[in-house]
Design a protein around this motif. Structure first.
Motif, mmCIF file in Angstrom:
data_model
loop_
_atom_site.group_PDB
_atom_site.id
_atom_site.type_symbol
_atom_site.label_atom_id
_atom_site.label_comp_id
_atom_site.label_asym_id
_atom_site.label_seq_id
_atom_site.Cartn_x
_atom_site.Cartn_y
_atom_site.Cartn_z
ATOM 1 N N GLU A 1 18.670 -17.216 36.571
ATOM 2 C CA GLU A 1 19.943 -17.850 36.842
ATOM 3 C C GLU A 1 21.067 -16.829 36.722
ATOM 4 O O GLU A 1 21.086 -16.018 35.800
ATOM 5 N N ALA A 2 21.997 -16.861 37.672
ATOM 6 C CA ALA A 2 23.083 -15.881 37.700
ATOM 7 C C ALA A 2 24.059 -16.114 36.556
ATOM 8 O O ALA A 2 24.258 -17.243 36.093
ATOM 9 N N VAL A 3 24.664 -15.038 36.097
ATOM 10 C CA VAL A 3 25.686 -15.088 35.061
ATOM 11 C C VAL A 3 27.021 -15.472 35.700
ATOM 12 O O VAL A 3 27.300 -15.152 36.857
ATOM 13 N N VAL B 1 24.444 -12.303 27.181
ATOM 14 C CA VAL B 1 24.955 -12.897 28.413
ATOM 15 C C VAL B 1 23.856 -13.746 29.031
ATOM 16 O O VAL B 1 22.791 -13.247 29.399
ATOM 17 N N GLN B 2 24.105 -15.029 29.115
ATOM 18 C CA GLN B 2 23.195 -15.967 29.764
ATOM 19 C C GLN B 2 24.008 -16.918 30.622
ATOM 20 O O GLN B 2 25.232 -16.990 30.495
ATOM 21 N N ALA B 3 23.329 -17.666 31.462
ATOM 22 C CA ALA B 3 24.022 -18.695 32.229
ATOM 23 C C ALA B 3 24.594 -19.721 31.254
ATOM 24 O O ALA B 3 23.855 -20.364 30.509
ATOM 25 N N GLY B 4 25.919 -19.830 31.235
ATOM 26 C CA GLY B 4 26.563 -20.798 30.365
ATOM 27 C C GLY B 4 26.773 -20.341 28.940
ATOM 28 O O GLY B 4 27.276 -21.115 28.113
ATOM 29 N N LEU B 5 26.401 -19.107 28.568
ATOM 30 C CA LEU B 5 26.560 -18.637 27.202
ATOM 31 C C LEU B 5 26.897 -17.151 27.191
ATOM 32 O O LEU B 5 26.181 -16.337 27.763
#
Length: 713
Positions: free
Chosen positions: A662-664, A697-701
């Motif tokens: 999933e994109a950042v 760095v993650q999707a949503g975090l």
């Protein structure tokens, strides 16, 4: 970084145009003196040249004066060549007699160490107190090519071709090479200055003057050090506003060259990656060789900004087409297909065995029909798919021109000049190799004003750099007042040394930077309670300002899944650290929840002694060192530039969601990093480093998992 007192354009205008010159220390036994006198005589300096020697009546074949007091008028420029100890007394005597402008060739000052530095400071203090202007010391002087005024201490071979390129050197010994290359390639110069130690007149002062000089359209710099970064920033902004390119060869990329520059100038050579980033942000074109320095500066001096990267190519050689295509791809130039209308017109011009595509080889049939390439060029310049044309011109060898060859050659070049001036897009001329232009071509240059860039290798690379500059020049600039970000209001007391992570976290919280939750525990019971509150599993990290690398001493425990594991790990960690470093003051143990694996970034800000705070982004954890994949900028930067930095990383595809991940949220990530930058700026001049490694760095975090802050005195 040195304090700068700006020497104005008006002061330098008078400095570079003296009405008379005194050579102080003139003697037939010194080559410096012989060369300087010969240069002034050979290039027709119109004013008197006074030779000062207390021990000789005749020097260089003319009368010598025992002292400046015997000269019949006030000296406009004193060229000082006496021993180091005599420089200040000579300057004092000249100043008393009304002389205010000096070139000090003599060495033995700050480049030699503390004693010489004090002599230079004494000279500078006197000069400032008496409103004098000094070039040097330890400098060879200047060459005003526009006005043919040449007080310079090394030999100059005539002729000097005047033109649009100003040259500023922090190494006077390179002047001969620079002049030889410029002469060999018919590059016209406006002014050349060898700076010496820059005790008073600085590189940026001369750049500022050249920007105001109507005869100068580009500036070539050879830099051993950046002495006045704030002034360089100012003149770079001025250059952009005026549309004048600055091209710089900045040495110091290797450890050996850094040592050499320190020994030679006594100046600090900055980190090369930081210098490269700073130059890019300032819109300064950076090169790595003298050939590229002059070739690129000449292209910028003789050409208007190029409108785009789509290049049409016209050559008489298939091999040259291949070389140009390879080089174009390396430097980011596009070589699009010709439009169908262009192909149709070319087919009516070219022999039937040629192929009408870009890059265009008009074939060796030019030997039979000398007009073939120019007729093809006249078609290509009107192609709607291209922004400019590179036309390869084959020049003959070293034969002297005869009336017969000129009668054949000059009409062809007159026609080429007509085509270029009438063309709806720019036409750039290049030769095959970097060899000096032959005599016939120099006659052509004098007659037509055409400029030939020096060979395919240097030429195409110069085009790539000049196109980058053209894009910077033509890009809309953000209004600084509109994009200025207010600094957060912070409560803290800067100290020296390093803060513990627990203490540094308070600053991130004040600046609204997202970070993993955490509690500092000083007892087993507090650690267990924190783990219960934060949620298992947790990590424990020892906290002490003198233990920035906690894992090296066993001060980190990860993935503790039960309260019993937390209790056991807490006691074991305290004992382990106290056994290895019993004198260390421990603030406690930080308890934080474990986070699932994700992409980790390094966000590091350090204070460079030249440029100030510098931002480095890279893949976090061990990958930063293993891959050496980083992007660097000097602060301040805007969120848009941070996104550009992220895109420069080789790991950028991971951020965009490579291989099904999933994109950042890149805009959000850019804002978080920008907030970190504004925090660093708000911490003031005592901040030495602020490093978040890793930033999860993650999707949503997005969360800072570890932070280090250190301070300087």
């Amino acid at each position: 970084m040195l304090p700068s007192r700006h020497i104005t354009t008006e002061q330098l205008y008078r400095f570079f145009r003296p009405r008379n010159i005194a050579l102080i220390g003139a003697t037939d036994s010194s080559r410096w003196s012989i060369y300087t006198f010969d240069n002034l005589r050979n290039f027709g300096f119109s004013g008197p040249v006074y030779l000062i020697n207390p021990n000789r009546e005749i020097v260089h074949g003319q009368r010598a004066f025992r002292s400046l007091r015997d000269v019949p008028e006030v000296v406009g420029l004193a060229f000082v060549m006496v021993s180091t100890a005599r420089v200040l007394p000579i300057v004092q005597e000249a100043a008393e007699l009304g002389t205010t402008r000096f070139v000090v060739l003599t060495s033995g000052f700050s480049e030699t160490g503390d004693t010489g530095a004090q002599l230079e400071q004494d000279l500078l203090d006197y000069a400032r107190a008496h409103s004098l202007t000094i070039l040097g010391p330890n400098g060879n002087g200047f060459i005003n090519i526009t006005d043919q005024i040449t007080p310079y201490g090394l030999p100059i071979t005539p002729p000097l071709k005047a033109g649009p390129v100003g040259v500023v050197l922090q190494s006077g010994a390179l002047t001969s090479a620079v002049l030889a290359f410029a002469q060999g390639h018919a590059i016209g110069l406006s002014l050349l200055v060898a700076m010496g130690n820059e005790s008073m007149i600085s590189v940026t002062d001369v750049v500022d003057y050249l920007l105001d000089d109507e005869s100068t359209r580009s500036i070539a710099l050879f830099l051993e050090s950046v002495r006045h970064p704030s002034e360089l920033r100012r003149v770079a902004e001025k250059a952009r506003a005026l549309g004048k390119a600055i091209v710089a060869l900045k040495i110091g990329r290797s450890e050996a060259s850094s040592r050499s520059a320190l020994a030679h100038t006594g100046a600090l050579v900055g980190n090369d990656a930081i210098n490269a980033a700073a130059f890019r942000q300032l819109g300064i074109i950076r090169v790595s060789s003298l050939e590229d320095l002059l070739t690129t500066a000449a292209l910028a001096g003789y050409s208007q900004p190029l409108p785009g990267r789509r290049m049409g190519v016209v050559t008489p050689s298939g091999g040259a087409c291949d070389i140009i295509s390879d080089l174009a791809e390396e430097v980011g130039l596009q070589v699009p297909e010709f439009a169908s209308t262009t192909i149709e017109q070319l087919q009516s011009v070219l022999p039937p065995f040629s192929t009408s595509h870009n890059p265009l080889d008009v074939t060796g049939y030019v030997v039979v029909d000398a007009t073939l390439q120019q007729r093809a060029l006249e078609v290509v310049v009107n192609d709607p798919n291209i922004d400019f044309v590179l036309n390869l011109t084959t020049v003959e060898g070293g034969r002297e021109p005869t009336p017969e060859t000129l009668a054949t050659t000059l009409p062809l070049y007159d026609n080429l000049t007509r085509i270029i001036r009438a063309a709806p897009c720019p036409v750039i001329l290049t030769t095959n190799t970097c060899m000096d232009l032959p005599a016939t071509t120099r006659v052509v240059v004098e007659r037509t004003g055409l400029h030939f860039i020096a060979g395919l290798e240097h030429g195409v690379r110069a085009l790539g750099r000049f196109l980058w500059w053209s894009e910077q020049f033509q890009a809309p600039q953000e209004n600084a007042a509109q994009v200025r970000t207010p600094l957060p209001s912070l409560t803290f007391e800067p100290t020296s040394g390093t803060w513990s992570e627990a203490r540094a976290r308070s600053l991130l919280q004040q600046a609204s930077i997202p970070l993993v939750p955490g509690q500092l525990a000083t007892t087993v019971e507090a650690a267990v309670s924190a783990a219960r509150t934060l949620g298992l599993p947790v990590a424990l990290k020892i906290q002490s300002p003198v233990l920035p690398h906690k894992s090296d001493i066993g001060g980190v425990a990860l993935n503790l899944r039960t309260e019993e594991e937390v209790s056991t790990a807490f006691g074991a960690m305290l004992k382990r650290v106290q056994d290895q470093a019993p004198e260390v003051e421990i603030e406690g143990i930080l308890v934080t929840p474990m986070r699932p694996r994700g992409l980790e970034l390094l966000v590091g800000i350090v204070r460079d002694p030249i440029w100030g705070l510098v931002l480095t982004l890279g893949l976090g954890g061990v990958w930063t060192e293993v891959l050496n994949d980083t992007a660097v900028r000097v602060l301040p930067v805007q969120p848009s530039e941070i996104l550009t930095m992220l895109d420069e990383l080789r790991g950028a595809a991971l951020l965009r969601g490579a291989r099904g991940q999933e994109a950042v949220d890149l805009p959000q990530l850019g804002q978080v990093i920008h907030r970190i930058c504004t925090l660093a700026l708000a911490l003031g001049p005592h901040l030495s480093a602020l490093e978040i490694n890793p930033l999860l760095v993650q999707a949503g975090l997005i969360e800072a998992l570890d932070v280090l802050i250190s301070w300087q005195e």
